[in-house]
Design a protein around this motif. Structure first.
Motif, PDB file in Angstrom:
ATOM      1  N   ASP A  84       8.285 -39.035 -18.639  1.00 13.61           N
ATOM      2  CA  ASP A  84       7.033 -38.617 -19.257  1.00 13.61           C
ATOM      3  C   ASP A  84       7.138 -37.256 -19.940  1.00 13.61           C
ATOM      4  O   ASP A  84       6.128 -36.718 -20.411  1.00 13.61           O
ATOM      5  N   ARG A  85       8.359 -36.695 -19.998  1.00  9.76           N
ATOM      6  CA  ARG A  85       8.595 -35.449 -20.721  1.00  9.76           C
ATOM      7  C   ARG A  85       9.430 -35.676 -21.983  1.00  9.76           C
ATOM      8  O   ARG A  85       9.789 -34.709 -22.663  1.00  9.76           O
ATOM      9  N   ALA A  86       9.752 -36.913 -22.265  1.00  7.97           N
ATOM     10  CA  ALA A  86      10.549 -37.211 -23.451  1.00  7.97           C
ATOM     11  C   ALA A  86       9.727 -36.974 -24.706  1.00  7.97           C
ATOM     12  O   ALA A  86       8.523 -37.289 -24.759  1.00  7.97           O
ATOM     13  N   TYR A 163       5.519 -47.078 -23.796  1.00 11.44           N
ATOM     14  CA  TYR A 163       4.835 -45.790 -23.800  1.00 11.44           C
ATOM     15  C   TYR A 163       3.379 -45.935 -24.254  1.00 11.44           C
ATOM     16  O   TYR A 163       2.507 -45.172 -23.792  1.00 11.44           O
ATOM     17  N   ASP A 164       3.083 -46.880 -25.131  1.00  9.84           N
ATOM     18  CA  ASP A 164       1.680 -47.137 -25.481  1.00  9.84           C
ATOM     19  C   ASP A 164       0.883 -47.591 -24.265  1.00  9.84           C
ATOM     20  O   ASP A 164      -0.274 -47.199 -24.075  1.00  9.84           O
ATOM     21  N   PHE A 165       1.509 -48.408 -23.439  1.00  9.04           N
ATOM     22  CA  PHE A 165       0.841 -48.878 -22.218  1.00  9.04           C
ATOM     23  C   PHE A 165       0.507 -47.714 -21.292  1.00  9.04           C
ATOM     24  O   PHE A 165      -0.616 -47.624 -20.766  1.00  9.04           O
ATOM     25  N   HIS A 166       1.451 -46.808 -21.101  1.00  9.09           N
ATOM     26  CA  HIS A 166       1.204 -45.691 -20.186  1.00  9.09           C
ATOM     27  C   HIS A 166       0.305 -44.632 -20.816  1.00  9.09           C
ATOM     28  O   HIS A 166      -0.375 -43.892 -20.082  1.00  9.09           O
ATOM     29  N   LEU A 167       0.281 -44.532 -22.137  1.00  7.80           N
ATOM     30  CA  LEU A 167      -0.691 -43.635 -22.765  1.00  7.80           C
ATOM     31  C   LEU A 167      -2.112 -44.117 -22.517  1.00  7.80           C
ATOM     32  O   LEU A 167      -3.031 -43.309 -22.298  1.00  7.80           O
ATOM     33  N   ASP A 168      -2.308 -45.422 -22.551  1.00  8.82           N
ATOM     34  CA  ASP A 168      -3.632 -45.966 -22.255  1.00  8.82           C
ATOM     35  C   ASP A 168      -4.030 -45.708 -20.804  1.00  8.82           C
ATOM     36  O   ASP A 168      -5.216 -45.521 -20.501  1.00  8.82           O
ATOM     37  N   ASN A 170      -2.992 -43.130 -19.125  1.00 12.50           N
ATOM     38  CA  ASN A 170      -2.949 -41.683 -18.885  1.00 12.50           C
ATOM     39  C   ASN A 170      -2.030 -41.371 -17.711  1.00 12.50           C
ATOM     40  O   ASN A 170      -2.380 -40.616 -16.792  1.00 12.50           O
ATOM     41  N   SER A 171      -0.822 -41.955 -17.748  1.00  7.74           N
ATOM     42  CA  SER A 171       0.116 -41.825 -16.639  1.00  7.74           C
ATOM     43  C   SER A 171       0.878 -40.521 -16.738  1.00  7.74           C
ATOM     44  O   SER A 171       1.309 -40.105 -17.828  1.00  7.74           O
ATOM     45  N   GLY A 172       1.103 -39.881 -15.581  1.00  6.16           N
ATOM     46  CA  GLY A 172       1.960 -38.713 -15.506  1.00  6.16           C
ATOM     47  C   GLY A 172       1.524 -37.600 -16.432  1.00  6.16           C
ATOM     48  O   GLY A 172       0.333 -37.316 -16.605  1.00  6.16           O
ATOM     49  N   HIS A 173       2.518 -36.957 -17.049  1.00  9.70           N
ATOM     50  CA  HIS A 173       2.279 -35.860 -17.981  1.00  9.70           C
ATOM     51  C   HIS A 173       2.470 -36.313 -19.431  1.00  9.70           C
ATOM     52  O   HIS A 173       2.730 -35.500 -20.309  1.00  9.70           O
ATOM     53  N   LEU A 174       2.328 -37.593 -19.677  1.00  7.77           N
ATOM     54  CA  LEU A 174       2.585 -38.143 -20.998  1.00  7.77           C
ATOM     55  C   LEU A 174       1.470 -37.746 -21.955  1.00  7.77           C
ATOM     56  O   LEU A 174       0.276 -37.943 -21.673  1.00  7.77           O
ATOM     57  N   LEU A 175       1.874 -37.176 -23.096  1.00 19.39           N
ATOM     58  CA  LEU A 175       0.912 -36.754 -24.111  1.00 19.39           C
ATOM     59  C   LEU A 175       1.054 -37.519 -25.415  1.00 19.39           C
ATOM     60  O   LEU A 175       0.060 -37.840 -26.065  1.00 19.39           O
ATOM     61  N   VAL A 176       2.291 -37.793 -25.834  1.00 24.04           N
ATOM     62  CA  VAL A 176       2.534 -38.510 -27.078  1.00 24.04           C
ATOM     63  C   VAL A 176       3.565 -39.595 -26.831  1.00 24.04           C
ATOM     64  O   VAL A 176       4.320 -39.556 -25.849  1.00 24.04           O
TER      65      VAL A 176
END
Length: 431
Positions: A84-86, A163-168, A170-176
């Motif tokens: 989630d920091r990538a 990553y679109d799935f986890h953005l929806d 709001n998982s972890g520290h994912l921002l983009v």
């Protein structure tokens, strides 16, 4: 906004480490599990797999997606980056590495921990073609050292949707999403200038998604198919090939059939479709059922389990086990290698499709139903001339040109008489 990477990676010398693994559990609730180097389950992938299962995705989809996720996770582990920091620089470097670097060479389990020089010395010389070299019999290139465009495109799609799935969520520290959309698609409405009279085309959505060339389906010529069939060693293998090339069933679909699915009296074989998982009966050739009966008589005498709910295809030796895809593929590979060819099991489905489309009395609607295709437009690639037909037509053209060149010159025509002179000579009697 998070900061971009301030250092450049040496991608030329980077080797993807073989750490972590994709584990098959045999559990229908969690068919596959991504395991990290410490032996723990990777939870973000587990949540994503659970969502795929809920969306009625088959276990084969999880296996395919899991291999792409494992490749990305190994890249992250090698550079000590949390998932989630990538950032987009990481996705860019990963995509560039897949494009230019050689694929990691898998070491056989018998050779692990041994000296490579000793392995090369003991290994007998082979006549295999160099990676990426076209096969002289089929014209199909062998598997190359680089990742194929289709593999890279599939990997980009899987990671971007992950990553679109986890953005929806709001998982972890994912921002983009580190795998962005194409710049041309970020502004404006999709299909804003589309003509309503035209069909919608598949557009490239990922910035790092490569262009995948359209592959021409390969067929096995009838004479070569006869040679492959003659090289088979058992009635089971002959029955399998006869069903594959006449019913156009996918290899996995036929291998999962049971005894009750074979109906010789009606000349039908029932299969579970790979995509929809619907049960469908397919017509097959009479020869296929003859070879099937011969195989069953031999197998039952040897003690192979018998029953309507038992698998239709078994191994040839004890302990009796249902025949799986890997064993069937190895059988067919051995048969075609005797001819120096590199056809695959899926080429048998292409061969059956070509035979049906070339029959003027076979409607394309029926072919579409037999293949299990959703849209009839997918058959257009089979209506084009195949590679063998194009080559045969070109050689015939050159043969005709050579025949004209070597043909004797035509005989000179007789000189014609002047009609006025003949009228004068014969007193106007010439009409």
């Amino acid at each position: 906004m998070r900061e971009a990477r301030t250092h450049e990676r040496d991608l030329k010398t980077f080797v993807l480490p073989e750490i972590g693994r994709l584990q098959a559990t045999g559990d229908a609730w969690e068919p596959y599990r991504l395991i990290d180097p410490e032996g723990q389950r990777v939870e973000p992938v587990a949540v994503y797999f659970k969502d795929l299962l809920t969306a009625d995705s088959p276990a084969t989809t999880l296996y395919s997606y899991g291999n792409d996720l494992l490749r990305w996770w190994r890249f992250l582990w090698a550079h000590d980056i949390a998932w989630d920091r990538a950032v987009r620089e990481d996705a860019r470097d990963f995509t560039l590495w897949m494009q230019l670097a050689d694929k990691p060479m898998r070491v056989h389990w018998r050779h692990r921990g041994k000296d490579p020089a000793e392995i090369a010395r003991r290994k007998p010389p082979t006549r295999r073609l160099a990676p990426g070299t076209p096969n002289p019999v089929t014209g199909k290139p062998t598997i190359g050292k680089k990742y194929a465009p289709a593999t890279r495109a599939h990997c980009e799609t899987v990671l971007r949707t992950f990553y679109d799935f986890h953005l929806d969520l709001n998982s972890g520290h994912l921002l983009v999403n580190p795998f962005p959309l194409d710049r041309n698609r970020r502004k404006g409405r999709s299909h804003a200038h589309h003509n309503p009279a035209d069909e919608f085309k598949h557009e490239r959505t990922g910035r790092y998604r490569p262009t995948v060339p359209q592959r021409i389906p390969r067929r096995i010529p009838d004479d070569k198919y006869t040679e492959v069939f003659a090289g088979l060693r058992s009635n089971r293998d002959r029955a399998l090939l006869a069903f594959w090339v006449s019913s156009a069933a996918r290899s996995v679909e036929l291998l999962t059939a049971t005894e009750r699915d074979a109906l010789p009296g009606q000349q039908l074989i029932g299969v579970i479709r790979k995509g929809t998982r619907d049960y469908q009966q397919l017509p097959a050739s009479p020869d296929a059922f003859v070879w099937l009966r011969l195989y069953q008589e031999e197998a039952w005498r040897k003690g192979v389990p018998r029953g309507r709910n038992q698998p239709l295809w078994w191994t040839l030796r004890r302990p009796w086990r249902p025949l799986n895809y890997d064993a069937a593929r190895a059988m067919f590979t051995r048969a075609v290698e005797l001819l120096g060819a590199n056809w695959t099991l899926h080429d048998l489905r292409h061969t059956a499709t070509y035979r049906m489309t070339e029959d003027p009395e076979m409607s394309l609607v029926y072919v579409q139903h037999i293949l299990g295709h959703k849209d009839q437009s997918t058959l257009q690639k089979y209506l084009r001339p195949s590679r063998d037909e194009v080559i045969s037509a070109g050689l015939a053209h050159h043969a005709r040109q050579e025949a004209k060149k070597n043909a004797p010159p035509p005989a000179p025509t007789a000189p014609a008489y002047n009609e006025d002179s003949l009228n004068t000579l014969f007193g106007g009697l010439v009409a």
